[in-house]
Design a protein around this motif. Structure first.
Motif, short mmCIF file in Angstrom:
data_model
loop_
_atom_site.label_atom_id
_atom_site.label_comp_id
_atom_site.label_asym_id
_atom_site.label_seq_id
_atom_site.Cartn_x
_atom_site.Cartn_y
_atom_site.Cartn_z
N THR A 312 0.78 -1.28 0.04
CA THR A 312 -0.01 -0.12 0.12
C THR A 312 0.84 1.35 0.08
OG1 THR A 312 -1.58 -1.02 1.19
CG2 THR A 312 -1.97 1.14 1.30
N MET A 313 1.99 1.27 0.87
CA MET A 313 2.95 2.38 0.86
C MET A 313 3.33 2.71 -0.64
SD MET A 313 4.87 1.67 4.49
CE MET A 313 5.83 3.15 4.13
N LEU A 316 0.91 4.29 -2.74
CA LEU A 316 0.61 5.54 -2.24
C LEU A 316 1.80 6.55 -2.82
CD1 LEU A 316 -0.80 5.31 1.41
CD2 LEU A 316 -1.89 6.08 -0.63
N GLN A 321 1.09 10.39 -2.68
CA GLN A 321 0.63 10.63 -1.49
C GLN A 321 1.62 10.18 -0.30
OE1 GLN A 321 -2.58 11.76 -1.23
NE2 GLN A 321 -2.56 11.91 -3.45
N VAL A 323 2.67 11.64 2.28
CA VAL A 323 2.13 11.84 3.70
C VAL A 323 1.36 10.46 4.32
CG1 VAL A 323 0.86 13.32 5.67
CG2 VAL A 323 1.84 14.48 3.77
N TYR A 324 0.70 10.08 3.42
CA TYR A 324 -0.15 8.69 3.84
C TYR A 324 0.65 7.69 3.81
CZ TYR A 324 -4.38 11.73 3.33
OH TYR A 324 -5.40 12.53 3.15
N ALA A 325 1.48 7.58 2.88
CA ALA A 325 2.62 6.56 2.99
C ALA A 325 3.30 6.86 4.21
CB ALA A 325 3.21 6.52 1.83
N SER A 326 4.03 7.69 4.58
CA SER A 326 4.58 7.89 5.84
C SER A 326 3.99 7.23 7.29
CB SER A 326 5.32 9.51 5.96
OG SER A 326 5.90 9.61 4.77
N LEU A 327 2.67 7.85 7.36
CA LEU A 327 1.67 7.41 8.20
C LEU A 327 1.75 5.89 8.49
CD1 LEU A 327 -1.10 10.12 8.09
CD2 LEU A 327 0.85 10.02 9.87
N LEU A 328 1.72 5.41 7.18
CA LEU A 328 1.41 3.75 7.40
C LEU A 328 2.64 3.28 7.99
CD1 LEU A 328 -0.33 2.94 4.08
CD2 LEU A 328 -1.23 2.93 6.20
N TYR A 331 3.16 1.70 11.65
CA TYR A 331 2.84 0.10 11.69
C TYR A 331 4.21 -0.63 12.44
CZ TYR A 331 2.70 -4.89 10.53
OH TYR A 331 2.74 -6.07 10.64
#
Length: 350
Positions: A312-313, A316, A321, A323-328, A331
């Protein structure tokens, strides 16, 4: 269809090889009958299952060359580097299984495998300075090889962890190159097939172990494919090298979390991180109350989940994307925090 064929044949070949080794080598690959300090199982079993990984890898290369031509194999410097370094890692592990090689000799051989990869064009894109990238690549290769070796302490754990990493790597190859019959995807799924075939004998209650021959080759292969398909994601799309590092870290979550936990705890106790023991996260999950098979299922779940989040990263990042990749990537610290807390709450048992 080609990948599926290599995958199925690899499973069958691995089951056949492991079955032959199990039948005719009952007493081989067992160095110390009375040494139960490192092995979780008190029952001695052949540690030869990992030989199937290397044989399947070689057969996949040979059949790929026969089907698609030799140029992709024998004129591919990265592939030749992987073959050379992988063969050295396999021989190193085989020698360690038979003779318990000295730690410095083992470390020196691991460093050489890393240098071979760099010389043939596979290195971490940490900077634009080759000697810096070389240092980080060697550290990465040595770290992954020892991490997989250390994680091979309970039935099925290293295998399911490696399968998760290879699934993430395969998605990275597919997403970057969009080629379903590339040599890299075929090799990945061939090794996955070899691991599944080995799991037929290694899943709890196991009949055989992987051994250092298997864990050393597997660690080298994982280190290579992670550099080639995961670390380079950030450079390929956005030229943000740190993004590739985060993707690789997430894909390696089970192995990295266990290694970091063991190293931290042993250093705090004044012990060498390189000496075996029953203080891994897998062991502490048993101390917590899980059965060995449940620990295997737990690591299977987080390995598949790690692969899914890493994939998914990659998607993204390709869609900008960031920021969203970094947030994942959060995990990894969540899993690491849980496993590390488990080792603090439940004391090691001898």
């Amino acid at each position: 269809m080609t990948i599926f064929a290599f995958f199925v044949v690899s499973i069958c070949l691995s089951i056949l090889i492991c079955g032959i080794l199990l039948k005719f080598s009952k007493n081989l690959g067992i160095r110390n009958y009375q040494d139960y300090i490192i092995r979780w199982s008190a029952q001695t079993k052949p540690s030869l299952g990992g030989i199937s990984f290397y044989i399947v890898f070689l057969f996949s290369l040979i059949f790929y060359a026969i089907i698609f031509g030799e140029d992709d194999v024998f004129r591919n410097s990265k592939l030749l580097g992987l073959l050379t370094a992988g063969s050295l890692a396999f021989l190193l592990g085989l020698a360690d299984d038979a003779y318990n090689t000295r730690p410095l000799l083992k470390l020196g051989a691991q460093v050489v495998t890393g240098l071979i990869l760099v010389y043939t064009g596979t290195y971490l894109p940490v900077s634009n300075i080759l000697w810096i990238d070389t240092i980080f690549t060697v550290i990465w290769v040595v770290g992954v090889m020892n991490s997989i070796n250390m994680l091979d302490n309970m039935d099925g754990i290293s295998s399911v962890t490696a399968i998760g990493i290879l699934l993430a790597s395969s998605f990275g190859y597919f997403w970057i190159h969009n080629q379903t019959a590339s040599i890299w995807l075929i090799l990945n799924f061939s090794v996955i097939g070899a691991l599944i075939g080995f799991l037929y004998y290694n899943w709890n209650p196991s009949k055989m172990f992987m051994g250092d021959a298997g864990s050393m080759f597997l660690g080298l292969y994982l280190a290579f494919t992670a550099v080639d398909s995961l670390w380079n994601i950030g450079v390929h799309y956005e030229n943000h090298r740190w993004l590739g590092m985060l993707v690789a870290l997430v894909a390696f979550t089970p192995a990295a979390a266990d290694t970091f936990t063991v190293v931290i705890n042993r250093l705090k106790r004044g012990q060498s991180p390189m000496v075996g023991g029953k203080d891994h996260t897998t062991h502490h999950l048993v101390y917590k109350g899980l059965k060995d098979k449940q620990v295997g299922i737990f690591f299977l779940v987080i390995s598949v989940l790690s692969a899914g989040i890493a994939a998914t990263m990659i998607y993204l990042i390709s869609a900008s994307q960031l920021v969203y990749a970094s947030l994942l990537a959060l995990y990894f610290p969540l899993v690491f925090g849980y496993l590390f807390y488990t080792t603090k709450k439940y004391k090691q048992k001898d």
